[in-house]
Design an enzyme around this catalytic site. Structure first.
Site, PDB file in Angstrom:
ATOM      1  N   HIS A  19       5.910 -12.935   6.988  1.00 49.00           N
ATOM      2  CA  HIS A  19       6.107 -11.534   6.611  1.00 49.00           C
ATOM      3  C   HIS A  19       7.289 -11.427   5.663  1.00 49.00           C
ATOM      4  O   HIS A  19       8.247 -12.194   5.770  1.00 49.00           O
ATOM      5  CB  HIS A  19       6.359 -10.656   7.845  1.00 49.00           C
ATOM      6  CG  HIS A  19       6.096  -9.211   7.584  1.00 49.00           C
ATOM      7  ND1 HIS A  19       7.050  -8.375   7.061  1.00 49.00           N
ATOM      8  CD2 HIS A  19       4.976  -8.467   7.744  1.00 49.00           C
ATOM      9  CE1 HIS A  19       6.525  -7.164   6.915  1.00 49.00           C
ATOM     10  NE2 HIS A  19       5.261  -7.192   7.327  1.00 49.00           N
ATOM     11  N   ARG A  73       3.162  -5.245  16.596  1.00 47.14           N
ATOM     12  CA  ARG A  73       1.758  -4.825  16.508  1.00 47.14           C
ATOM     13  C   ARG A  73       0.842  -5.954  16.990  1.00 47.14           C
ATOM     14  O   ARG A  73      -0.221  -5.707  17.552  1.00 47.14           O
ATOM     15  CB  ARG A  73       1.420  -4.400  15.068  1.00 47.14           C
ATOM     16  CG  ARG A  73       2.255  -3.232  14.578  1.00 47.14           C
ATOM     17  CD  ARG A  73       2.048  -2.975  13.087  1.00 47.14           C
ATOM     18  NE  ARG A  73       2.474  -4.112  12.262  1.00 47.14           N
ATOM     19  CZ  ARG A  73       2.367  -4.159  10.943  1.00 47.14           C
ATOM     20  NH1 ARG A  73       1.819  -3.144  10.280  1.00 47.14           N
ATOM     21  NH2 ARG A  73       2.789  -5.205  10.252  1.00 47.14           N
ATOM     22  N   HIS A 104      -1.813  -9.009   1.610  1.00 43.66           N
ATOM     23  CA  HIS A 104      -1.526  -7.747   2.329  1.00 43.66           C
ATOM     24  C   HIS A 104      -2.689  -7.503   3.315  1.00 43.66           C
ATOM     25  O   HIS A 104      -2.982  -8.357   4.146  1.00 43.66           O
ATOM     26  CB  HIS A 104      -1.341  -6.634   1.288  1.00 43.66           C
ATOM     27  CG  HIS A 104      -0.811  -5.327   1.808  1.00 43.66           C
ATOM     28  ND1 HIS A 104      -0.127  -5.204   2.983  1.00 43.66           N
ATOM     29  CD2 HIS A 104      -0.876  -4.063   1.300  1.00 43.66           C
ATOM     30  CE1 HIS A 104       0.217  -3.938   3.178  1.00 43.66           C
ATOM     31  NE2 HIS A 104      -0.246  -3.213   2.167  1.00 43.66           N
ATOM     32  N   SER A 157       0.826  -1.224   0.000  1.00 46.66           N
ATOM     33  CA  SER A 157       0.000   0.000   0.000  1.00 46.66           C
ATOM     34  C   SER A 157       0.854   1.265   0.000  1.00 46.66           C
ATOM     35  O   SER A 157       0.584   2.204  -0.773  1.00 46.66           O
ATOM     36  CB  SER A 157      -0.980   0.006   1.175  1.00 46.66           C
ATOM     37  OG  SER A 157      -0.333  -0.307   2.384  1.00 46.66           O
ATOM     38  N   ASP A 175      -2.113  -8.840  11.401  1.00 46.30           N
ATOM     39  CA  ASP A 175      -3.461  -9.290  11.057  1.00 46.30           C
ATOM     40  C   ASP A 175      -3.915 -10.520  11.847  1.00 46.30           C
ATOM     41  O   ASP A 175      -5.101 -10.839  11.868  1.00 46.30           O
ATOM     42  CB  ASP A 175      -3.536  -9.603   9.552  1.00 46.30           C
ATOM     43  CG  ASP A 175      -3.238  -8.371   8.717  1.00 46.30           C
ATOM     44  OD1 ASP A 175      -3.720  -7.291   9.090  1.00 46.30           O
ATOM     45  OD2 ASP A 175      -2.518  -8.486   7.715  1.00 46.30           O
TER      46      ASP A 175
HETATM   47  N1  NMX Z   1       1.327 -20.027   5.236  1.00 46.00           N
HETATM   48  C1  NMX Z   1       1.763 -20.922   4.317  1.00 46.00           C
HETATM   49  N2  NMX Z   1       2.824 -20.713   3.515  1.00 46.00           N
HETATM   50  C2  NMX Z   1       3.503 -19.585   3.685  1.00 46.00           C
HETATM   51  C3  NMX Z   1       3.145 -18.624   4.643  1.00 46.00           C
HETATM   52  C4  NMX Z   1       1.997 -18.878   5.435  1.00 46.00           C
HETATM   53  N3  NMX Z   1       1.555 -18.007   6.330  1.00 46.00           N
HETATM   54  N4  NMX Z   1       4.023 -17.597   4.576  1.00 46.00           N
HETATM   55  C5  NMX Z   1       4.899 -17.899   3.599  1.00 46.00           C
HETATM   56  N5  NMX Z   1       4.588 -19.093   3.054  1.00 46.00           N
HETATM   57  C6  NMX Z   1       5.250 -19.760   1.937  1.00 46.00           C
HETATM   58  C7  NMX Z   1       5.206 -18.874   0.706  1.00 46.00           C
HETATM   59  O1  NMX Z   1       3.967 -18.992   0.030  1.00 46.00           O
HETATM   60  C8  NMX Z   1       6.393 -19.419  -0.073  1.00 46.00           C
HETATM   61  O2  NMX Z   1       6.003 -20.630  -0.652  1.00 46.00           O
HETATM   62  P1  NMX Z   1       6.545 -21.096  -2.111  1.00 46.00           P
HETATM   63  O3  NMX Z   1       8.045 -21.042  -2.025  1.00 46.00           O
HETATM   64  O4  NMX Z   1       5.991 -22.481  -2.262  1.00 46.00           O
HETATM   65  O5  NMX Z   1       5.992 -20.110  -3.083  1.00 46.00           O
HETATM   66  C9  NMX Z   1       7.417 -19.734   1.027  1.00 46.00           C
HETATM   67  O6  NMX Z   1       6.625 -19.907   2.219  1.00 46.00           O
HETATM   68  C10 NMX Z   1       8.438 -18.660   1.258  1.00 46.00           C
HETATM   69  O7  NMX Z   1       7.773 -17.442   1.517  1.00 46.00           O
HETATM   70  P2  NMX Z   1       8.480 -16.281   2.383  1.00 46.00           P
HETATM   71  O8  NMX Z   1       9.694 -15.850   1.633  1.00 46.00           O
HETATM   72  O9  NMX Z   1       8.643 -16.727   3.788  1.00 46.00           O
HETATM   73  O10 NMX Z   1       7.353 -15.144   2.375  1.00 46.00           O
HETATM   74  P3  NMX Z   1       7.113 -13.959   1.331  1.00 46.00           P
HETATM   75  O11 NMX Z   1       8.006 -12.831   1.700  1.00 46.00           O
HETATM   76  O12 NMX Z   1       7.161 -14.431  -0.068  1.00 46.00           O
HETATM   77  O13 NMX Z   1       5.592 -13.594   1.651  1.00 46.00           O
HETATM   78  C11 NMX Z   1       3.696 -13.081   3.008  1.00 46.00           C
HETATM   79  C12 NMX Z   1       5.212 -12.883   2.798  1.00 46.00           C
HETATM   80  C13 NMX Z   1       3.232 -12.171   4.132  1.00 46.00           C
HETATM   81  C14 NMX Z   1       2.974 -12.693   1.710  1.00 46.00           C
HETATM   82  C15 NMX Z   1       3.446 -14.573   3.345  1.00 46.00           C
HETATM   83  O14 NMX Z   1       4.103 -14.892   4.562  1.00 46.00           O
HETATM   84  C16 NMX Z   1       1.972 -14.927   3.431  1.00 46.00           C
HETATM   85  O15 NMX Z   1       1.360 -15.234   2.409  1.00 46.00           O
HETATM   86  N6  NMX Z   1       1.361 -14.878   4.668  1.00 46.00           N
HETATM   87  C17 NMX Z   1      -0.064 -15.104   4.845  1.00 46.00           C
HETATM   88  C18 NMX Z   1      -0.855 -13.873   4.434  1.00 46.00           C
HETATM   89  C19 NMX Z   1      -0.672 -12.738   5.427  1.00 46.00           C
HETATM   90  O16 NMX Z   1      -0.770 -12.911   6.635  1.00 46.00           O
HETATM   91  N7  NMX Z   1      -0.444 -11.525   4.902  1.00 46.00           N
HETATM   92  C20 NMX Z   1      -0.432 -10.323   5.752  1.00 46.00           C
HETATM   93  C21 NMX Z   1       0.931  -9.622   5.795  1.00 46.00           C
HETATM   94  C22 NMX Z   1       0.825  -8.419   6.684  1.00 46.00           C
HETATM   95  N8  NMX Z   1      -0.015  -7.383   6.095  1.00 46.00           N
HETATM   96  O17 NMX Z   1      -0.929  -6.897   6.712  1.00 46.00           O
HETATM   97  O18 NMX Z   1       0.215  -6.958   4.956  1.00 46.00           O
HETATM   98  C1  MLT Z   2       2.118  -3.698   6.456  1.00 49.22           C
HETATM   99  O1  MLT Z   2       1.718  -3.233   7.538  1.00 49.22           O
HETATM  100  O2  MLT Z   2       2.184  -2.978   5.450  1.00 49.22           O
HETATM  101  C2  MLT Z   2       2.407  -5.159   6.363  1.00 49.22           C
HETATM  102  O3  MLT Z   2       2.951  -5.664   7.534  1.00 49.22           O
HETATM  103  C3  MLT Z   2       3.113  -5.590   5.123  1.00 49.22           C
HETATM  104  C4  MLT Z   2       4.533  -5.193   4.935  1.00 49.22           C
HETATM  105  O4  MLT Z   2       5.154  -4.491   5.713  1.00 49.22           O
HETATM  106  O5  MLT Z   2       5.088  -5.647   3.901  1.00 49.22           O
END
Ligand code: NMX
Ligand code: MLT
Length: 440
Positions: A318, A327, A271, A241, A373
């Site tokens: 994350h 948070r 996100h 964002s 979240d």
């Molecule tokens: N559950 C299952 N798999 C996960 C999760 C999770 N919570 N987090 C990461 N992975 C997987 C990810 O999909 C990837 O798989 P692959 O190699 O098969 O594609 C692998 O683990 C490595 O990912 P990372 O490098 O640890 O994470 P990345 O930086 O790519 O993504 C998020 C970060 C936040 C997108 C990821 O952790 C996620 O999808 N979390 C769940 C959604 C979430 O809670 N998002 C909110 C973030 C905060 N916000 O408010 O924005």
């Molecule tokens: C945020 O508050 O924007 C989330 O934790 C996602 C991020 O920092 O990448």
């Protein structure tokens, strides 16, 4: 509110002069190297932008102008009788770098109350959408429609001097932040309460008034809104964002346009939409298991099946953080104080015990810990707000404080249009084969 604007101007002028010298002397120094894989992996770890309002440490979490969340809870002004920081304070801090006094915050509250009129066509445009439209879409429609009042767009069309851009962005940002709670509350009341809107209460601070217009008038919910609006406000510049706002604003799209774009990014499930996904998932788990508070063992089995089915565990992981998000901890502390026996809260805590070891055991997830979240929905459920599709709107209203403060800084420092270089896979192959240069 000329005082705040003048204070900002003095700070920004000093910063701009210092920056000019700094870049003259050190502009060619390297701040990092980019590996090929990083170009394919969402530019993770690539430092490529300047964003003034907050900075994220992967282990300690977010600092707003150098202050951690517990420090802000201690230092920022509170409502009379309250213990949580007023969101007006975090905006003031992000904009000026200074901790405001009670009087500064009261003045800002009064200013936002004064600036809140919203053009009627914004409500009409929302009303044209089917009531079951996702609240993020409805709110984005309202914000986009307010663009007709953009001071920046009008002044730009008249041929504004680029030295004054920041001033018009400041006006739009203040007007938009003032209006957002009412637009968001309008959507909430429209979708979930048959359109029975609640008028703003001119006696209340920004967060409490938002709670009031949503229809939640307990002191507990007001305090929650003040905390919620403070901790979701900013998370440095690279998150989807903030980065979207920064990018779109760099093309001199006005704040209504850039913030609508930022909200569109926030509406993605990886996100901001993750906050609705967490409660949706908890409700489904409670139903599937037939219990109000599942045990650690039940959660473990449930989560293992989810992962085997190729799903993500919402609220966990994350892109930058490598420890439990402060948070999350701030919200957990709020729950310990106000609702330690609430079933949704107890479920969130049981998930916190069960999930990290499972994610860790997969060996590929860089951060097995909860993010912001993972906790927010349970607090809202406690006060009766169970309509989880609305949760990301709350996140968005708060995020406006950070991205708009940052946008004002970006224009004041004269940052140019953002335009990184991209490559094609064929370019990469040719470069690896020694047939082509590396592109700059
Ligand atoms: N559950 C299952 N798999 C996960 C999760 C999770 N919570 N987090 C990461 N992975 C997987 C990810 O999909 C990837 O798989 P692959 O190699 O098969 O594609 C692998 O683990 C490595 O990912 P990372 O490098 O640890 O994470 P990345 O930086 O790519 O993504 C998020 C970060 C936040 C997108 C990821 O952790 C996620 O999808 N979390 C769940 C959604 C979430 O809670 N998002 C909110 C973030 C905060 N916000 O408010 O924005
Ligand atoms: C945020 O508050 O924007 C989330 O934790 C996602 C991020 O920092 O990448």
């Amino acid at each position: 509110m000329e005082k705040l604007k003048n204070l900002f101007k003095a700070k920004a002028d000093a910063q701009a002069a210092e920056l000019k010298e700094l870049l003259k002397e050190h502009g060619t120094k390297k701040i990092g190297e980019v590996q090929l894989a990083q170009a394919f992996q969402g530019m993770r770890g690539v430092t490529g932008m300047v964003y003034e309002t907050s900075l994220l440490d992967s282990n300690e979490g977010i600092r707003f102008r150098g202050f951690s969340i517990p420090e802000l809870q201690a230092k920022l002004p509170k409502a009379k009788g309250g213990t949580e920081p007023l969101p007006e304070g975090i905006f003031y801090l992000m904009l000026t770098g200074e901790i405001p006094t009670d009087a500064d915050v009261a003045e800002l509250s009064a200013e936002w109350r004064k600036r809140s009129p919203i053009p009627t066509h914004a409500f009409k445009a929302i009303d044209a959408l089917p009531p079951d439209t996702h609240p993020m879409t409805q709110v984005m429609t309202g914000i986009l429609c307010m663009q007709t009042d953009s001071v920046f767009a009008k002044e730009y069309a008249k041929g504004a001097n680029k030295k004054d851009y920041w001033s018009y962005v400041y006006e739009d940002s203040m007007n938009m932040i003032a209006s957002l709670p009412q637009v968001a509350a309008y959507v909430y009341r429209r979708k979930y309460h048959g359109g029975k809107t609640i008028a703003p209460d001119p006696q209340l601070d920004w967060g409490a008034n938002f709670a009031h217009m949503l229809g939640y008038d307990t002191e507990g919910f007001r305090e929650l809104m003040r905390l919620y609006m403070t901790i979701h406000a900013d998370h440095e510049g690279g998150n989807v964002s903030a980065h979207t706002s920064h990018l779109v604003g760099s093309a001199l799209a006005d704040p209504y346009l850039s913030f609508t774009a930022a909200m569109a990014g926030l509406a993605g499930p990886l996100h901001g939409l993750a906050n609705q996904e967490v409660i949706k998932w908890i409700f489904a788990m409670q139903k599937d298991l037939g219990v109000e508070v599942p045990s650690k063992e039940q959660i473990e089995t449930y989560v293992k099946k989810m992962l085997a089915d190729g799903k993500v565990v919402p609220g966990y992981g994350h892109a930058v953080l490598r420890k439990t998000d402060p948070r999350f901890t701030a919200q957990m502390d709020f729950a310990k104080k106000h609702m330690p026996n609430d079933p949704a809260v107890k479920t969130v805590w049981a998930i916190y015990e069960a999930v990290p070891p499972i994610l860790q055991s997969l060996g590929k997830i860089k951060n097995p810990w909860p993010n912001v979240d993972a906790h927010s929905g349970a607090l809202l459920v406690h006060y009766g707000m169970k309509e989880y599709e609305f949760y990301t709107v709350l996140f968005g209203v708060s995020r406006a404080l950070g991205v708009q403060a940052a946008q004002i800084w970006s224009r004041a420092l004269g940052f140019p249009i953002e335009r990184p270089k991209s490559v094609t896979i064929q370019n990469v192959k040719d470069w690896l084969a020694g047939k082509d240069e590396i592109w700059e």
